[in-house]
Motif scaffolding. Sequence first.
Motif, mmCIF file in Angstrom:
data_model
loop_
_atom_site.group_PDB
_atom_site.id
_atom_site.type_symbol
_atom_site.label_atom_id
_atom_site.label_comp_id
_atom_site.label_asym_id
_atom_site.label_seq_id
_atom_site.Cartn_x
_atom_site.Cartn_y
_atom_site.Cartn_z
ATOM 1 N N ARG A 226 26.008 44.579 34.280
ATOM 2 C CA ARG A 226 26.210 45.058 35.648
ATOM 3 C C ARG A 226 26.419 43.881 36.616
ATOM 4 O O ARG A 226 27.263 43.948 37.516
ATOM 5 C CB ARG A 226 25.009 45.893 36.085
ATOM 6 N N ALA B 236 29.856 42.515 36.106
ATOM 7 C CA ALA B 236 30.863 43.429 36.637
ATOM 8 C C ALA B 236 30.978 43.276 38.155
ATOM 9 O O ALA B 236 32.077 43.328 38.719
ATOM 10 C CB ALA B 236 30.506 44.865 36.270
ATOM 11 N N ARG B 237 29.834 43.088 38.853
ATOM 12 C CA ARG B 237 29.876 42.897 40.306
ATOM 13 C C ARG B 237 30.617 41.615 40.673
ATOM 14 O O ARG B 237 31.410 41.582 41.619
ATOM 15 C CB ARG B 237 28.450 42.884 40.869
ATOM 16 N N ALA C 237 32.874 40.066 38.862
ATOM 17 C CA ALA C 237 34.295 40.237 38.541
ATOM 18 C C ALA C 237 35.007 41.070 39.602
ATOM 19 O O ALA C 237 36.157 40.795 39.957
ATOM 20 C CB ALA C 237 34.427 40.889 37.165
ATOM 21 N N LYS C 238 34.330 42.071 40.094
ATOM 22 C CA LYS C 238 34.941 42.927 41.122
ATOM 23 C C LYS C 238 35.199 42.153 42.397
ATOM 24 O O LYS C 238 36.227 42.325 43.058
ATOM 25 C CB LYS C 238 34.032 44.121 41.396
ATOM 26 N N VAL C 239 34.245 41.265 42.766
ATOM 27 C CA VAL C 239 34.408 40.474 43.996
ATOM 28 C C VAL C 239 35.448 39.367 43.796
ATOM 29 O O VAL C 239 36.298 39.127 44.668
ATOM 30 C CB VAL C 239 33.058 39.879 44.418
ATOM 31 N N GLY D 50 37.691 39.030 41.237
ATOM 32 C CA GLY D 50 38.944 39.417 40.599
ATOM 33 C C GLY D 50 39.144 38.794 39.239
ATOM 34 O O GLY D 50 40.204 38.943 38.632
ATOM 35 N N VAL E 299 38.539 46.796 37.039
ATOM 36 C CA VAL E 299 37.873 46.756 38.338
ATOM 37 C C VAL E 299 37.541 48.153 38.825
ATOM 38 O O VAL E 299 36.475 48.396 39.417
ATOM 39 C CB VAL E 299 38.764 46.010 39.361
ATOM 40 N N ASP E 300 38.451 49.091 38.570
ATOM 41 C CA ASP E 300 38.245 50.453 39.056
ATOM 42 C C ASP E 300 37.581 51.351 38.038
ATOM 43 O O ASP E 300 37.605 52.576 38.153
ATOM 44 C CB ASP E 300 39.594 51.053 39.464
ATOM 45 N N GLU E 301 36.973 50.750 36.997
ATOM 46 C CA GLU E 301 36.369 51.522 35.926
ATOM 47 C C GLU E 301 34.868 51.264 35.900
ATOM 48 O O GLU E 301 34.397 50.148 36.095
ATOM 49 C CB GLU E 301 36.999 51.134 34.592
ATOM 50 N N SER E 302 34.116 52.306 35.605
ATOM 51 C CA SER E 302 32.668 52.155 35.518
ATOM 52 C C SER E 302 32.294 51.460 34.216
ATOM 53 O O SER E 302 33.071 51.428 33.254
ATOM 54 C CB SER E 302 31.972 53.511 35.590
ATOM 55 N N SER F 132 33.804 51.653 30.254
ATOM 56 C CA SER F 132 34.181 50.478 29.460
ATOM 57 C C SER F 132 33.405 50.463 28.147
ATOM 58 O O SER F 132 33.963 50.141 27.084
ATOM 59 C CB SER F 132 33.897 49.204 30.259
#
Length: 609
Positions: free
Chosen positions: A468, A471-472, A474-476, A478, A579-582, A586
């Motif tokens: 988790r 993932a955070r 990576a989302k920020v 990119g 990025v748009d996947e939970s 995944s």
Amino acid sequence: MNGNSSKIDAPVKNWAIGCIVGAAYFLAACFSFELALGVSGVATLWPASGIFVSALLLAHRNQIAPMAVAVAAASIIANVLYGASLGTALAFTAANVAEGILISQLVIRTSGVPRTLDDKRWLATFFGAAVAGSAASAAVAALLAGELTLPFFVSWFTTVCLGMLIVTPLIVAAANEFPLQFKQVSRGSVLRFGLFTTVVGIVCWAALALGEGQFLFLPVIAIAAATYAYGSRGAAISISLVAVIATLETDFSAPVIGEFALQWDTLFLQFYLLSLLCSVWPLSALMAEKEKLIDRYAQSTDLLKLAEKTAKVGHWALEPDNSTLIWSEEVFHIHGIDPGDPKLGGAMPLEEVSSLNLYHSEDQDRVRTLLLAAMDDHLPFSYEARIVRPDGAMRYVSSIGRPRYDASGEFRGLFGTFQDITEQTETLEALRVARRDALREAKTALRLSETDELTGIANRRKAFGELRAAARVAKVSGAPLTIAIFDIDHFKAVNDRHGHHAGDVVLKRVAQIVTEQLRPGDCAGRIGGEEFLVILPGEDSAAAQGIIERLRLKVAAEEWDIAGLKQVTMSAGLADVAVDESIEKSMQRADRALYDAKQSGRNLLRTAA
């Protein structure tokens, strides 16, 4: 019924007290007339006025009127009885009653009634009121009696003033002070006081009766000795003895009333007694004040010692020439030294003061340097150090000090406090150790709660927490993020054929291989029995395939020291984390890829679409 009875009893009681005071006044007046009848009916010493003023000072407000009436009657009777006309008796009585009320009210309204005669303010007020009241009384008596002459005024003034100054303090002391101390007085002290008073009386009698004035200094010495020995009580009684003996032993002529002439013998005696009064009462008050100061100092010292002992804080002082070191008792106790030890302090330079040798060897130079600098620069200071007592026990101490100066601003050395902080230091050290152990245990508990007990890598909770977090990020940022799920092929067969111990060995070795092959930023965790999760931050699926494939080959090439076990393989499913996947989505894709690898023959890597 009871209420009415109490209302009736109060006036009766007040009048009874008034009659008693009147009777005492009458007896004192007759005594004065009999022993030392002066000119124009004015006695050499008039103790009756002292009795009246004392009664007024000690009386309740509603007792004043009955006393005044009874005293007036007693005065008229006594004056008429000893030859005065009714008009003269009325004049003298008016003056005496007025003076008593005036003086008592001046004293009460200004200073009240003291519990002892050691109150300097009360004595000064009483003396001033007695002088003023006597002067007013003399003026009233001279005016009403038609004796407007200086000899009459002086004789009346000194006679009445002496009576009050001698008798009133004695009665006030008897009424207030003696009962309070009666229970504390032993028979021996009473006998000693009686013997001392007798000696004083004999000395005074000998000086006044056997000489012709050359021994008048002896009563002064006797009264001073009584004052030094017994304070205000000794002063009051000894002055009264001198007054009575002087009145009895002095020979006065007694011309008839109306042929008034100033008698120098009488006047001399009166001023002699006044001189004794003016010298002894201030001495008594000053001695009492000194005793109070000594008592307060002793009490303050005892309280300071108790406070220092309770708080384990002492004080010390060092003279500016480094010659004298002064310690309080508690400083000695903190050092474990007898206060009578001559080796401490004394005329020694600070460099050689043996008390510094009681400090721990590692602290001696630091403390010595700090104190010398404070002495040279006149600066405040503080330090903490260790001392070693003579019995070998070590104590932690703290000292805070500052320079001290006299009233002219001259440097007078150092003054400081000295506190035993051993308990605080040990407590703080225990807390520090406990905190360190608690942090270590917490860290261990956290590690255990996040670590797989068998393999030593992250457990399921820790692995998913890392996923988790990755993932955070990576989302920020990119950046790409890839995960892989793999498990050991035919692991149940390994347990069934070779035992659970062999299975544990396989799991631990596989986890070790994975940990060795991953980069520092990567994460691997055991999420099931033989199932593992690998998190590869910053890697896309193409680069991640190479990493996971290398792991798969490494495991497959491992040689096992387990009888009958030739090879262990693993199957893996790879998926990138969009990025748009939970995370759950995944994981599901990676798990399907793993299933595909197993269906395709195992010991394979498959990537999710």
